[in-house]
Every structure is written in C-alpha cells, then in structure tokens.
Design a protein around this motif. Structure first.
Motif, PDB file in Angstrom:
ATOM      1  N   PHE A  30       0.168   7.300   5.647  1.00 29.98           N
ATOM      2  CA  PHE A  30      -0.282   6.567   7.185  1.00 29.98           C
ATOM      3  C   PHE A  30      -1.487   5.280   6.597  1.00 29.98           C
ATOM      4  O   PHE A  30      -2.130   4.390   7.059  1.00 29.98           O
ATOM      5  N   VAL A  31      -1.699   5.695   5.480  1.00 30.24           N
ATOM      6  CA  VAL A  31      -2.684   4.407   4.572  1.00 30.24           C
ATOM      7  C   VAL A  31      -1.946   3.170   4.676  1.00 30.24           C
ATOM      8  O   VAL A  31      -2.283   2.147   4.663  1.00 30.24           O
ATOM      9  N   ALA A  32      -0.855   3.419   4.549  1.00 29.64           N
ATOM     10  CA  ALA A  32       0.287   1.857   4.006  1.00 29.64           C
ATOM     11  C   ALA A  32       0.877   1.215   5.312  1.00 29.64           C
ATOM     12  O   ALA A  32       0.467   0.131   5.312  1.00 29.64           O
ATOM     13  N   LEU A  33       0.703   2.362   6.084  1.00 29.98           N
ATOM     14  CA  LEU A  33       0.617   2.599   7.401  1.00 29.98           C
ATOM     15  C   LEU A  33      -0.611   1.477   9.146  1.00 29.98           C
ATOM     16  O   LEU A  33       0.230   0.145   9.145  1.00 29.98           O
ATOM     17  N   ILE A  34      -1.519   1.570   7.787  1.00 26.62           N
ATOM     18  CA  ILE A  34      -2.282   0.645   8.680  1.00 26.62           C
ATOM     19  C   ILE A  34      -2.707  -0.282   7.420  1.00 26.62           C
ATOM     20  O   ILE A  34      -3.381  -1.631   8.500  1.00 26.62           O
ATOM     21  N   ILE A  35      -2.566  -0.414   6.074  1.00 24.17           N
ATOM     22  CA  ILE A  35      -2.255  -1.436   5.280  1.00 24.17           C
ATOM     23  C   ILE A  35      -1.330  -2.179   6.166  1.00 24.17           C
ATOM     24  O   ILE A  35      -1.858  -3.770   6.496  1.00 24.17           O
ATOM     25  N   SER A  36      -0.175  -2.177   7.066  1.00 22.68           N
ATOM     26  CA  SER A  36       0.441  -3.082   6.821  1.00 22.68           C
ATOM     27  C   SER A  36       0.289  -4.055   8.556  1.00 22.68           C
ATOM     28  O   SER A  36       0.591  -4.928   8.947  1.00 22.68           O
ATOM     29  N   PHE A  37      -0.936  -3.605   9.123  1.00 23.89           N
ATOM     30  CA  PHE A  37      -1.303  -4.351  10.097  1.00 23.89           C
ATOM     31  C   PHE A  37      -2.538  -5.082   9.467  1.00 23.89           C
ATOM     32  O   PHE A  37      -3.357  -5.441  10.580  1.00 23.89           O
ATOM     33  N   THR A  38      -2.302  -5.383   8.284  1.00 28.48           N
ATOM     34  CA  THR A  38      -4.425  -6.311   7.795  1.00 28.48           C
ATOM     35  C   THR A  38      -3.220  -6.938   6.837  1.00 28.48           C
ATOM     36  O   THR A  38      -2.305  -7.146   6.632  1.00 28.48           O
ATOM     37  N   ASP A  39      -4.238  -8.077   6.555  1.00 23.80           N
ATOM     38  CA  ASP A  39      -4.232  -9.071   4.815  1.00 23.80           C
ATOM     39  C   ASP A  39      -4.963  -8.897   4.357  1.00 23.80           C
ATOM     40  O   ASP A  39      -5.007  -9.633   3.247  1.00 23.80           O
ATOM     41  N   ILE A  40      -4.595  -7.588   3.633  1.00 28.35           N
ATOM     42  CA  ILE A  40      -5.274  -7.092   2.810  1.00 28.35           C
ATOM     43  C   ILE A  40      -4.522  -8.032   1.233  1.00 28.35           C
ATOM     44  O   ILE A  40      -3.208  -7.577   1.148  1.00 28.35           O
ATOM     45  N   ASP A  41      -5.844  -8.101   0.421  1.00 31.62           N
ATOM     46  CA  ASP A  41      -5.039  -8.557  -1.043  1.00 31.62           C
ATOM     47  C   ASP A  41      -6.451  -8.422  -2.072  1.00 31.62           C
ATOM     48  O   ASP A  41      -6.790  -7.334  -1.906  1.00 31.62           O
ATOM     49  N   LEU A  42      -6.089  -9.065  -3.513  1.00 29.02           N
ATOM     50  CA  LEU A  42      -6.926  -8.630  -4.088  1.00 29.02           C
ATOM     51  C   LEU A  42      -7.842  -8.939  -3.844  1.00 29.02           C
ATOM     52  O   LEU A  42      -9.291  -8.251  -4.040  1.00 29.02           O
ATOM     53  N   ALA A  43      -8.702 -10.028  -2.900  1.00 25.23           N
ATOM     54  CA  ALA A  43     -10.283 -10.238  -2.225  1.00 25.23           C
ATOM     55  C   ALA A  43     -10.375  -8.848  -1.894  1.00 25.23           C
ATOM     56  O   ALA A  43     -11.696  -8.690  -2.099  1.00 25.23           O
ATOM     57  N   GLY A  44      -9.502  -8.270  -1.057  1.00 23.31           N
ATOM     58  CA  GLY A  44     -10.043  -7.125   0.615  1.00 23.31           C
ATOM     59  C   GLY A  44      -9.848  -6.000  -0.328  1.00 23.31           C
ATOM     60  O   GLY A  44     -10.855  -5.115  -0.485  1.00 23.31           O
ATOM     61  N   LEU A  45      -9.316  -6.013  -1.691  1.00 25.81           N
ATOM     62  CA  LEU A  45      -9.894  -4.202  -2.344  1.00 25.81           C
ATOM     63  C   LEU A  45     -11.370  -4.525  -3.673  1.00 25.81           C
ATOM     64  O   LEU A  45     -11.883  -3.472  -3.479  1.00 25.81           O
ATOM     65  N   ALA A  46     -11.436  -6.055  -3.798  1.00 27.58           N
ATOM     66  CA  ALA A  46     -12.979  -5.982  -3.763  1.00 27.58           C
ATOM     67  C   ALA A  46     -13.933  -6.017  -2.917  1.00 27.58           C
ATOM     68  O   ALA A  46     -15.271  -5.528  -3.044  1.00 27.58           O
ATOM     69  N   ASP A  47     -13.406  -6.250  -1.860  1.00 23.52           N
ATOM     70  CA  ASP A  47     -15.102  -6.772  -0.618  1.00 23.52           C
ATOM     71  C   ASP A  47     -13.670  -6.139   0.491  1.00 23.52           C
ATOM     72  O   ASP A  47     -13.506  -7.238   0.716  1.00 23.52           O
ATOM     73  N   TRP A  48     -13.892  -5.329   1.665  1.00 29.21           N
ATOM     74  CA  TRP A  48     -12.917  -5.438   2.370  1.00 29.21           C
ATOM     75  C   TRP A  48     -13.730  -5.273   4.252  1.00 29.21           C
ATOM     76  O   TRP A  48     -12.864  -5.634   4.533  1.00 29.21           O
ATOM     77  N   SER A  49     -14.905  -6.226   3.068  1.00 28.04           N
ATOM     78  CA  SER A  49     -15.466  -6.602   4.346  1.00 28.04           C
ATOM     79  C   SER A  49     -14.665  -8.085   4.302  1.00 28.04           C
ATOM     80  O   SER A  49     -14.347  -8.627   6.394  1.00 28.04           O
ATOM     81  N   VAL A  50     -14.069  -8.153   4.166  1.00 31.34           N
ATOM     82  CA  VAL A  50     -12.884 -10.208   3.774  1.00 31.34           C
ATOM     83  C   VAL A  50     -11.884  -9.060   4.772  1.00 31.34           C
ATOM     84  O   VAL A  50     -10.633  -9.786   4.681  1.00 31.34           O
ATOM     85  N   ILE A  51     -11.049  -8.329   4.623  1.00 23.89           N
ATOM     86  CA  ILE A  51     -10.034  -7.465   5.475  1.00 23.89           C
ATOM     87  C   ILE A  51      -9.778  -8.133   7.076  1.00 23.89           C
ATOM     88  O   ILE A  51     -10.125  -7.769   7.645  1.00 23.89           O
ATOM     89  N   ARG A  52      -8.890  -8.827   7.159  1.00 23.23           N
ATOM     90  CA  ARG A  52      -8.859  -8.900   8.612  1.00 23.23           C
ATOM     91  C   ARG A  52      -7.670  -7.990   9.353  1.00 23.23           C
ATOM     92  O   ARG A  52      -6.531  -7.914   9.092  1.00 23.23           O
ATOM     93  N   PHE A  53      -7.482  -7.770  10.425  1.00 26.51           N
ATOM     94  CA  PHE A  53      -6.672  -7.202  11.582  1.00 26.51           C
ATOM     95  C   PHE A  53      -5.456  -7.866  12.240  1.00 26.51           C
ATOM     96  O   PHE A  53      -6.003  -8.981  12.069  1.00 26.51           O
TER      97      PHE A  53
END
Length: 295
Positions: A30-53
């Motif tokens: 389920f976590v991977a499913l949610i991640i697949s709808f975002t642009d998460i990368d290394l910067a997103g792991l450090a700061d969740w606020s930069v993750i975009r849907f």
C-alpha cells in the motif's frame, strides 16, 4: 465461556504470522501504491514537503518509455523460452532418476539439486568468466573442435540465451524434486496393469504419467513463470542490462530507476505494472487449469 476460548485459540496461533505478513508484505504494498502517484525522490525522503502528487503521470511516462517497452519484450522472451525449457528438462531428469535402476541415479539427485542452493551472485560471476569471449571455457571448447567463438554476452540475441542457460541450470534442481515427489506418489499398480495390457513405455508416459502429473506441472509452471517475470539477478550481475538494453528485464528496469536514478515514484509505478501482470498471468493459468479439471 470455555467454548468461546477454544474458538479463539487458533487465532492466537496464526496471529504472529498475520502480523508479520501485514507489516512486511501488505503494508509495504500500500505504501508503494501511494508512492507511485507521487514524484518522490531523494530530496523527498529528506523533506516530505517537496513531494508532489502527480496522479497517473508516472504510469503514463512508464508506458511511453522505450526502455520499459523493450524490457517488457525482453521479459516475454525470457518467459516464452525459459518456462518450457525448465519444465521439460526438470521433468525429463525426474523421469530418468525415478525410473533409473542404476545406483548412480540416486547421486544425480544431489548433483542436479546443488545449483539451486548456490549463491546466485557467485554463480553469475563464475559464469561470466565461462562466457568470456577470449579466455572463457566455452569458447575454448568451441575452438578445440574448430568452431568459431561465440559472443555470448556481447551479442543482443546470444546474451538473452546465455542468461536463460544459466537460469535454467539453476532452476532445474528444485523443480526436479517437485516432479520426483509427484512421480513417486503414482501407484505402481497403474504401470503394472498397463504392461499387462501391452502398453509400451511411450503409452505409459502419455496415458498415465503425464496426466497424473497435471497438478505438479501446473504448480511448476506458475512458480516458474512468476520467477521469470521477476528475472533480475542474472542480467544485473552479468550484463547490467546490456548490450543495448537487450537483456534489461522489467525488474532490472525498476531497480535501475529506483535505486540508481532515485526516481522512487517512477519505479513504484513500474513495479505495480509488473505486480498486476503477475496477478493476471496467474489468474489466467488458474482459469485454464479449472477448465481442464471440469472437463
């Protein structure tokens, strides 16, 4: 009250397994499913606020990626050639061992099973040396009988078959044991009755052995096909997906984008496409198996 306690007792026994399955299998899916709808990368792991849907954009990009399309074709190539070869060789060796009378056939069980328990990375490294175009053992043997050297891992087509040969060598052992167990479960009275009726070895094989191995063949075909759809270690160690991405599998494509390019959302989208493909293939096989049983 005592009856209620007895009814709850089985749940206490299976609770640890359910908890582990939920924490380490279902929840990550389920976590991977949610991640697949975002642009998460290394910067997103450090700061969740930069993750975009991004919605379905990752899935659209994956299907328009020529390397992903090529990896699908490569994976289908592995499945089409690898699965039948594994079944044929495993069943053939199991038949020889089961019906062989010489004592050496008992030793063959260990000999053919040993590749299955060896470390795949170590084996892949050794086979890379065997496939070496200049100093490898295989080309040395070809040259000794005056045949030209083969570019085992340098030619796109030869590289696919070279990886299939290694994976086939490793997969025979486990499936051989499964077929051997199924063969030993067939009552000998069937063969004795067939011999009294004048049935030769081929008739016994096609009319008794193969039909009674239907469920074993079904199980081996499903597990083998799932394994080939997730084909990863051999191309990762031996070819890195080359030459010209000719050996890049879907699993290797996912790994490359997720762990080398740090495009976690993009890789998660590819992994769910593979996940759905495995489910569909498995359901189709179950459907055909149920039709055969009903028939």
């Amino acid at each position: 009250m005592k009856g209620t306690t007895n009814q709850k007792t089985p749940y206490f026994f299976i609770a640890p397994a359910i908890i582990l399955l939920t924490l380490f299998s279902i929840l990550p899916i389920f976590v991977a499913l949610i991640i697949s709808f975002t642009d998460i990368d290394l910067a997103g792991l450090a700061d969740w606020s930069v993750i975009r849907f991004v919605g379905l954009q990752n899935y659209k990009d994956v299907f328009s990626d020529p390397i992903f399309i090529k990896s699908i074709l490569n994976t289908l190539f592995y499945v089409v050639f690898g699965v039948p070869l594994v079944i044929i060789f495993s069943l053939g060796i199991a038949l020889l061992i089961n019906f062989g009378k010489a004592p050496i056939f008992k030793a063959f069980r260990v000999i053919f099973y040993m590749p299955s328990i060896t470390n795949v990375v170590a084996v892949a490294v050794v086979w890379s040396y065997l496939y070496n175009p200049q100093f490898g053992l295989f080309n040395y043997l070809l040259n000794s009988i005056h045949l030209p050297a083969v570019p085992w891992l340098q030619d796109p087509i030869w590289a696919k078959f070279s990886l299939i040969a290694l994976a086939l060598w490793r997969a025979i052992g486990v499936n051989m044991i499964i077929f051997l167990a199924a063969l030993q479960g067939i009552p000998k009275s069937y063969y004795e009755a067939a011999q009294l009726d004048g049935a030769n070895s081929w008739k016994q094989l096609t009319k008794i052995t193969i039909p009674l191995l239907r469920y074993a063949i079904f199980f081996v075909s499903i597990t083998t096909m799932i394994g080939w759809l997730q084909f990863f270690e051999e191309p990762f160690v031996m070819t890195k997906g080359g030459p010209l991405d000719s050996t890049t599998s879907v699993a290797l494509f996912i790994y490359r984008n997720g762990f080398q390019f740090s495009k976690f959302g993009y890789a998660a989208a590819g992994s769910f496409i593979l996940f759905i493909a495995i489910i569909i293939v498995t359901l189709v096989q179950f459907r055909f198996q149920n039709k055969e049983v009903d028939y």
